[in-house]
Design an enzyme around this catalytic site. Sequence first.
Site, PDB file in Angstrom:
ATOM      1  N   GLU A  16      76.160  30.795  56.168  1.00  0.00           N
ATOM      2  CA  GLU A  16      77.306  31.692  55.938  1.00  0.00           C
ATOM      3  C   GLU A  16      78.592  30.866  55.954  1.00  0.00           C
ATOM      4  OE1 GLU A  16      77.327  35.612  57.713  1.00  0.00           O
ATOM      5  OE2 GLU A  16      79.321  35.182  58.503  1.00  0.00           O
ATOM      6  N   HIS A  77      79.677  39.392  50.794  1.00  0.00           N
ATOM      7  CA  HIS A  77      79.890  40.465  51.759  1.00  0.00           C
ATOM      8  C   HIS A  77      80.874  41.467  51.161  1.00  0.00           C
ATOM      9  CE1 HIS A  77      78.723  37.970  55.569  1.00  0.00           C
ATOM     10  NE2 HIS A  77      78.017  37.625  54.527  1.00  0.00           N
ATOM     11  N   ARG A 107      80.281  48.175  56.886  1.00  0.00           N
ATOM     12  CA  ARG A 107      81.422  49.057  57.119  1.00  0.00           C
ATOM     13  C   ARG A 107      82.692  48.248  57.340  1.00  0.00           C
ATOM     14  NH1 ARG A 107      82.274  52.024  62.739  1.00  0.00           N
ATOM     15  NH2 ARG A 107      82.935  49.882  63.177  1.00  0.00           N
ATOM     16  N   GLY A 108      82.594  47.177  58.153  1.00  0.00           N
ATOM     17  CA  GLY A 108      83.792  46.438  58.563  1.00  0.00           C
ATOM     18  C   GLY A 108      84.278  46.978  59.897  1.00  0.00           C
ATOM     19  N   ASP A 109      85.094  46.189  60.569  1.00  0.00           N
ATOM     20  CA  ASP A 109      85.605  46.616  61.877  1.00  0.00           C
ATOM     21  C   ASP A 109      86.734  47.619  61.716  1.00  0.00           C
ATOM     22  OD1 ASP A 109      83.928  45.347  63.679  1.00  0.00           O
ATOM     23  OD2 ASP A 109      84.960  43.434  63.367  1.00  0.00           O
ATOM     24  N   ALA A 125      78.252  51.999  56.630  1.00  0.00           N
ATOM     25  CA  ALA A 125      77.662  51.065  55.663  1.00  0.00           C
ATOM     26  C   ALA A 125      76.584  51.761  54.833  1.00  0.00           C
ATOM     27  CB  ALA A 125      77.073  49.871  56.408  1.00  0.00           C
ATOM     28  N   HIS A 151      75.153  47.374  68.376  1.00  0.00           N
ATOM     29  CA  HIS A 151      76.554  47.312  67.933  1.00  0.00           C
ATOM     30  C   HIS A 151      77.441  47.797  69.086  1.00  0.00           C
ATOM     31  CE1 HIS A 151      80.208  48.677  65.796  1.00  0.00           C
ATOM     32  NE2 HIS A 151      79.949  47.631  65.038  1.00  0.00           N
ATOM     33  N   GLN A 178      73.314  39.998  63.764  1.00  0.00           N
ATOM     34  CA  GLN A 178      74.457  39.460  64.518  1.00  0.00           C
ATOM     35  C   GLN A 178      73.957  38.246  65.307  1.00  0.00           C
ATOM     36  OE1 GLN A 178      77.403  38.743  64.960  1.00  0.00           O
ATOM     37  NE2 GLN A 178      78.324  40.724  65.392  1.00  0.00           N
TER      38      GLN A 178
HETATM   39  P1  FAD Z   1      77.646  50.601  60.310  1.00  0.00           P
HETATM   40  O1  FAD Z   1      76.241  50.365  59.885  1.00  0.00           O
HETATM   41  O2  FAD Z   1      78.389  51.688  59.645  1.00  0.00           O
HETATM   42  O3  FAD Z   1      77.629  50.831  61.895  1.00  0.00           O
HETATM   43  C1  FAD Z   1      78.820  50.943  62.650  1.00  0.00           C
HETATM   44  C2  FAD Z   1      78.582  51.785  63.898  1.00  0.00           C
HETATM   45  O4  FAD Z   1      78.295  53.134  63.510  1.00  0.00           O
HETATM   46  C3  FAD Z   1      77.389  51.359  64.744  1.00  0.00           C
HETATM   47  O5  FAD Z   1      77.708  51.590  66.087  1.00  0.00           O
HETATM   48  C4  FAD Z   1      76.233  52.256  64.296  1.00  0.00           C
HETATM   49  O6  FAD Z   1      75.311  52.500  65.352  1.00  0.00           O
HETATM   50  C5  FAD Z   1      76.973  53.528  63.899  1.00  0.00           C
HETATM   51  N1  FAD Z   1      76.400  54.204  62.724  1.00  0.00           N
HETATM   52  C6  FAD Z   1      75.837  53.634  61.637  1.00  0.00           C
HETATM   53  N2  FAD Z   1      75.472  54.577  60.736  1.00  0.00           N
HETATM   54  C7  FAD Z   1      75.828  55.765  61.264  1.00  0.00           C
HETATM   55  C8  FAD Z   1      75.743  57.115  60.806  1.00  0.00           C
HETATM   56  N3  FAD Z   1      75.191  57.410  59.623  1.00  0.00           N
HETATM   57  N4  FAD Z   1      76.239  58.102  61.616  1.00  0.00           N
HETATM   58  C9  FAD Z   1      76.811  57.828  62.819  1.00  0.00           C
HETATM   59  N5  FAD Z   1      76.920  56.557  63.307  1.00  0.00           N
HETATM   60  C10 FAD Z   1      76.434  55.539  62.534  1.00  0.00           C
HETATM   61  N6  FAD Z   1      82.985  42.184  59.006  1.00  0.00           N
HETATM   62  C11 FAD Z   1      83.910  41.916  58.050  1.00  0.00           C
HETATM   63  O7  FAD Z   1      85.014  42.486  58.071  1.00  0.00           O
HETATM   64  N7  FAD Z   1      83.646  41.044  57.029  1.00  0.00           N
HETATM   65  C12 FAD Z   1      82.444  40.396  56.928  1.00  0.00           C
HETATM   66  O8  FAD Z   1      82.229  39.614  56.005  1.00  0.00           O
HETATM   67  C13 FAD Z   1      81.450  40.641  57.939  1.00  0.00           C
HETATM   68  N8  FAD Z   1      80.223  40.071  57.880  1.00  0.00           N
HETATM   69  C14 FAD Z   1      79.268  40.377  58.832  1.00  0.00           C
HETATM   70  C15 FAD Z   1      77.981  39.801  58.734  1.00  0.00           C
HETATM   71  C16 FAD Z   1      76.993  40.096  59.672  1.00  0.00           C
HETATM   72  C17 FAD Z   1      75.623  39.468  59.536  1.00  0.00           C
HETATM   73  C18 FAD Z   1      77.281  40.977  60.746  1.00  0.00           C
HETATM   74  C19 FAD Z   1      76.228  41.290  61.785  1.00  0.00           C
HETATM   75  C20 FAD Z   1      78.548  41.557  60.859  1.00  0.00           C
HETATM   76  C21 FAD Z   1      79.541  41.275  59.900  1.00  0.00           C
HETATM   77  N9  FAD Z   1      80.820  41.844  59.957  1.00  0.00           N
HETATM   78  C22 FAD Z   1      81.763  41.563  58.983  1.00  0.00           C
HETATM   79  C23 FAD Z   1      81.174  42.721  61.077  1.00  0.00           C
HETATM   80  C24 FAD Z   1      80.902  44.207  60.784  1.00  0.00           C
HETATM   81  O9  FAD Z   1      81.762  44.650  59.752  1.00  0.00           O
HETATM   82  C25 FAD Z   1      81.151  44.987  62.083  1.00  0.00           C
HETATM   83  O10 FAD Z   1      80.163  44.701  63.019  1.00  0.00           O
HETATM   84  C26 FAD Z   1      81.364  46.500  61.925  1.00  0.00           C
HETATM   85  O11 FAD Z   1      81.929  46.994  63.149  1.00  0.00           O
HETATM   86  C27 FAD Z   1      80.103  47.308  61.659  1.00  0.00           C
HETATM   87  O12 FAD Z   1      79.629  47.105  60.390  1.00  0.00           O
HETATM   88  P2  FAD Z   1      78.208  47.747  59.951  1.00  0.00           P
HETATM   89  O13 FAD Z   1      78.047  47.449  58.517  1.00  0.00           O
HETATM   90  O14 FAD Z   1      77.140  47.333  60.874  1.00  0.00           O
HETATM   91  O15 FAD Z   1      78.542  49.302  60.162  1.00  0.00           O
END
Ligand code: FAD
Length: 294
Positions: A16, A77, A107-109, A125, A151, A178
């Site tokens: 990455e 990403h 989703r992003g932070d 996401a 998470h 992660q």
């Molecule tokens: P989600 O899958 O939406 O999850 C977020 C939270 O919501 C979790 O607590 C989950 O349990 C909960 N959730 C999920 N789906 C649902 C639903 N349907 N209903 C209710 N709750 C739900 N960030 C960046 O900004 N740029 C990057 O390039 C980047 N790359 C990353 C690469 C990797 C390998 C990892 C592990 C993380 C990366 N991140 C990046 C960080 C990531 O954006 C954050 O961890 C973010 O807070 C969550 O993203 P997610 O896609 O997991 O979200």
Amino acid sequence: MKICDIFARKKTLSFEIFPPKREEDTFTLIEDTITRLDSYRPDFISVTYGALGNTLTNTAKIAKHIKENTSAEPLAHLTCVASTTGIIDNVCTELKEARVENLLTLRGDMPKDTSVPVLSDFRHASDLARYISWKFNGDFCMAGACYPEKHPEADNMSRDIEYMKMKQDAGMQFFNSQLFFDNEVFYHFLLKARKAGVTVPIIPGIMPVTNYSQLDRMIQVTGCNVPLKLRNYFDRYKDDKAAIEEIGLIFTSYQILDLIANDVDGIHIYSMNKSGFIARLMDNISYVADKFFE
Ligand code: FAD
């Protein structure tokens, strides 16, 4: 090529990288870092989006460079936290035109300032993956993020894994984890995910630790557990850069060799654009790694 097709025939090695903030550093990344990483014949190189405040234009530009100049597939990403369907359409079209076929849909932070409402067409996401599946109808292989220590926002691990399964059902074809430092944690997580019906490849994300403040930052951002023996070493040698790099190299080498011995689906290394350290790491594990990734 789609990365999900690579999984059908082999274990994957991937790195990455992140787009640097300054233009001149982007040049170095392209001319130096990517070329050096490519010499280890990775199956794919993923390019982050949004980290350090850069724009998606850079992510797309770097992904295009990887596609055209290396033997690796780019994994771009893409976050949706403050996005609209229009923005996503434009980005996906640009990536498609650059023949980038793989997306890490995230989703992003959430912004730290909770007083400002976040306007987005997507909540999670899985919503993004569902939308891209529908709109681009199989043009992309999509991956998702997963969290061996859950998470930080999730109430508990079971709930987090239910959402992971939901991401698979929405079209995500593999997961990148992660970072974590304790392999036992990953193995337990893998068992739980499989039990919950997650059947697609799940690749562990490995962060080589090369300095003390980076380790502290990682703990804060991800909430990951650091084994006491690593923590003690870091505390003792925190002002000695060479000593920290030495343990980082040995610890990460062992972590990867143990994952390989446990037959994981692939190895994803958060290179942090440090190709010199990655070269030492890859040389350290070359005998076992060459056979595993062949
Ligand atoms: P989600 O899958 O939406 O999850 C977020 C939270 O919501 C979790 O607590 C989950 O349990 C909960 N959730 C999920 N789906 C649902 C639903 N349907 N209903 C209710 N709750 C739900 N960030 C960046 O900004 N740029 C990057 O390039 C980047 N790359 C990353 C690469 C990797 C390998 C990892 C592990 C993380 C990366 N991140 C990046 C960080 C990531 O954006 C954050 O961890 C973010 O807070 C969550 O993203 P997610 O896609 O997991 O979200």
